[in-house]
Scaffold this active site. Structure first.
Site, PDB file in Angstrom:
ATOM      1  N   CYS A   1       0.825  -1.207   0.000  1.00  0.00           N
ATOM      2  CA  CYS A   1       0.000   0.000   0.000  1.00  0.00           C
ATOM      3  C   CYS A   1       0.863   1.263   0.000  1.00  0.00           C
ATOM      4  CB  CYS A   1      -0.998  -0.008   1.145  1.00  0.00           C
ATOM      5  SG  CYS A   1      -0.281  -0.406   2.724  1.00  0.00           S
TER       6      CYS A   1
ATOM      7  N   HIS B   1      18.868   0.853  -3.309  1.00  0.00           N
ATOM      8  CA  HIS B   1      17.437   1.047  -3.076  1.00  0.00           C
ATOM      9  C   HIS B   1      16.785  -0.223  -2.511  1.00  0.00           C
ATOM     10  CE1 HIS B   1      13.558   2.961  -3.554  1.00  0.00           C
ATOM     11  NE2 HIS B   1      13.112   1.824  -4.075  1.00  0.00           N
TER      12      HIS B   1
END
Lengths: 446, 274
Positions: A50, A99
């Site tokens: 989400c 990342h």
């Protein structure tokens, strides 16, 4: 091969865009297939939570792959690229490695150090394995990412303390009662906080929930919701005798629970400890109640203060975590740079070794009377010559960080020594076998 | 003098075990507590050998002078710690108990360690029972004491709404209170048995069950104290802070009975002075 990630997260995109671009769990396999058939993409994985949507890929055509992946996102969701391109970030090579390591270690999460993200990444990786869109590079990348996450978790204290008011409440309850099993909670009043805290407590093992409210009907409906038991508002005093944790959110004009009443109740309870969480404003529980022995009273501000301090701690720990990530990024990048040069080095060594063996055999057959000792020194001599000759070029190859230079050297070596065509794939296959051992080891560690 | 070698080796290991336990409570790394348990267990084995060899060399239970008593006390404490480790998962317990055992060992270390021929009054069937019961009770009360100290610290943290490094390191209040209560239930009967066997032995040795010498008097005081604590817990439901404070005061009485009386008050038990 180059690694890259295209995606967006809670920092770069508003929730509306994140929702639009999210991949529901049952669509991920389908989406992975669609990414996989892009000719520019060799390996791929999709992370969709989400708070983030990201596509990881290994490619030989970086620019084209970035372009294709953006198009894919737009086409798949039927939104024009213009609408979300500003929210997208793209990381290539070393930055992409950093990342994923940061994401897996929860350094890129909205709540720093929250533990769910690692599970979500693992899930995404499992999907990509099921449909075989991840290959050796992502394979290795993800296993390293899990390893980094584990290091961060064990070597720093980033995830050790609770940072939300509800989790602080649960942590406190555990410090008072040990286990929450067989404990009873009394909810006075209703509200979002009340609900959230009781859910946390139930997931922590609380056995029974009593609910009371000014209007009994409301108490009954709330009790149904929590699968608890409703008691009339007038019976709070009775309820206090049999509960361990009280969450009060009635916002009563007068104190619902006073000092003198509670002192008496404690006698009836045989001094069994009780934990009050007063989230009402104005307060429902007289502050002096907290002075009674075996009574622990925290109001919402107290809990918030603890949570805030824990957040500060996490930020400090995050800096140490970044150092771990940096360390691991360097290791990984070295490995994957070496992918380009290693096949050539192996081929070069093989070639020299073959020549050496052949010539040595010739010489030995000409001199059959040589003693074992003499044979051995010939062996050593020839090996030493080869190693000395190869030392400089191999070191140079390994140390060349610049891709163009490395390619130049590689081509030259292949031409000059007539090495077989450089084939990363065959090399990778062999490499994969050797890696499997380490990976099972890593998996066990996780 | 094999026993002295084993004794020294045990002390040495207790030192490192204590350091490992202190490192554990500081860094909270599970591996450190495992290392600590291992070191202390080996130390305990060596200590056991020290007591056994001393028993063989002396020909009697080696609890007849202060060196031996301290060593025996420390041995019991470590034994209790290892047993508590099996049942309760309170790893920090070692961080509190091992320093106490180590201190006792260091005192024992500094005292004369020679084996003397047994004083005639100590030659008795009852002597070993008396010392084993009494010291086992005392060792268990040491555990109760540590729980009390941890409880008071933890309770103070929670009451003053500080949730920091200390809270994290100490066990939950209920667990501490439970452990404290359980240990009291074991320690008290043992202390009682220790006093009874002592009285029976006194009847043989001195012709009277009770002589009101300072050691006996203070044992009685200690016993009454723990009896009161147990009574309050069972009937009034005393727990938590009050019980913890009483456990601490009770342990001070234990220490005074054991050491203070020997060093400060002359009496029939004087053979255990040095």
């Amino acid at each position: 091969m180059e690694l890259l990630v295209v995606g967006l997260n809670h920092n770069t995109a508003p929730i509306k865009i994140r929702e639009c671009l999210a991949f529901p769990e049952d669509k991920i396999e389908d989406a992975l297939y669609k990414v996989h058939i892009l000719p520019s993409v060799k390996e791929s994985m999709i992370v969709s939570t989400c708070n983030r949507v990201e596509v990881y890929a290994a490619t030989r055509e970086t620019e084209k792959a970035i372009h294709d992946l953006k198009d894919f996102l737009s086409q798949y969701h039927g939104i024009s690229l213009k609408e979300f391109e500003k929210s997208l970030y793209t990381h290539v090579g070393e930055e992409a490695v950093r990342h994923i390591f940061r994401v897996a270690s929860s350094l890129d999460s909205m709540v720093l150090g929250e533990p769910q993200i690692l599970g979500q990444i693992k899930e995404a990786y499992d999907f990509s394995q099921q449909v075989k869109t991840s290959g050796l590079i992502l394979h290795r990348l993800l296993h390293r990412a899990f390893h980094v996450a584990k290091r961060v978790r064990t070597e720093t204290k980033i995830a050790i303390s609770a940072v939300s008011v509800s989790s602080v409440a649960v942590e406190l309850a555990e410090k008072i009662f040990g286990t929450l099993k067989k404990k009873t909670v009394l909810l006075i009043g209703a509200g979002e906080m009340c609900e959230l805290a009781s859910r946390y407590l139930v997931s922590g093992g609380v056995e029974k929930i009593l609910v009371t409210n000014r209007t009994y009907e409301r108490a009954v409906s709330l009790a149904q919701e929590f699968r608890g038991e409703a008691i009339p508002f007038e019976d709070i005093a009775q309820g206090l005798k049999k509960t361990d944790i009280v969450i009060s959110a009635a916002n009563s004009a007068q104190y619902l629970i006073g000092h003198d009443q509670m002192t008496k109740t404690m006698k009836d309870r045989k001094q069994k400890p009780i934990f009050f969480i007063d989230i009402a404003d104005p307060r429902d529980i007289e502050p002096k109640v907290g002075d009674i022995e075996n009574v622990y009273l925290y109001n919402i501000d107290d809990l918030q203060k603890v949570a805030n301090e824990n957040i500060k701690d996490r930020e400090k720990e995050a800096q140490r975590a970044e150092a771990i990530v940096q360390d691991e990024v360097v290791k990984f990048v070295n490995w994957y740079r070496s992918l380009d040069v290693t096949p050539t080095i192996v081929a070069l060594r093989k070639k020299f070794e073959e020549i050496r063996k052949k010539e040595l055999e010739k010489t030995l057959s000409l001199h059959p009377n040589l003693s074992d000792k003499e044979k051995k020194s010939l062996e050593a001599l020839t090996s030493a010559i080869i190693n000395k000759i190869l030392h400089t070029p191999i070191t140079l190859l390994k140390q060349t960080n610049e891709e163009a230079m490395a390619d130049l050297y590689l081509d030259a070596l292949h031409a000059l020594f007539g090495l077989p065509e450089k084939s990363l794939e065959t090399f990778l296959e062999k490499f994969e076998e050797a890696e499997e051992k380490e990976e099972t080891h890593l998996e066990n560690a996780l | 003098m094999m026993n002295i070698h084993f004794f020294k080796f045990a002390s040495f290991l207790y030192l490192f075990g204590t350091l490992a336990y202190l490192a554990y409570i500081f860094f909270l790394k599970g591996a450190l507590s495992k290392i600590a348990v291992t070191i202390v267990s080996i130390g305990f084995a060596s200590h056991t050998l020290a007591l056994l060899t001393r028993y063989v060399e002396a020909g009697h239970t080696p609890v007849t002078n202060l060196h031996e008593s301290l060593s025996f006390f420390a041995w019991m404490i470590i034994g209790i710690l290892l047993m508590a480790n099996l049942k309760y998962k309170v790893k920090v317990l070692g961080s509190f108990l091992t320093p106490i055992a180590l201190t006792l060992m260091l005192f024992a270390f500094a005292l004369p360690k020679e084996i003397f021929p047994l004083a005639p009054v100590l030659k008795s069937f009852w002597h070993p029972f008396h010392v084993i019961f009494a010291f086992l009770g005392n060792a268990i009360f040491t555990l109760t004491f540590c729980c009390g100290v941890m409880y008071l610290i933890q309770e103070h943290q929670l009451k003053s709404k500080k949730m920091g490094a200390i809270t994290k390191r100490l066990p939950p209040l209920n667990l501490l209170d439970d452990l404290s209560y359980q240990s009291l239930k074991f320690g008290f009967p043992l202390l009682t048995l220790g006093i009874i066997t002592g009285a029976v032995w006194a009847e043989y040795a001195w012709g009277r069950y009770w002589n009101w010498d300072p050691k006996e008097t203070w044992s009685l005081i200690t016993w009454l104290f723990y009896a009161a604590l147990l009574h309050q817990r069972l009937t009034v439901g005393w727990r938590g802070r009050k019980a913890a404070m009483m456990a601490i005061v009770g342990f001070l009485a234990v220490l005074f009975t054991f050491l203070g009386v020997n060093l400060l008050l002359p009496g029939l038990h004087t053979y255990s002075n040095w």
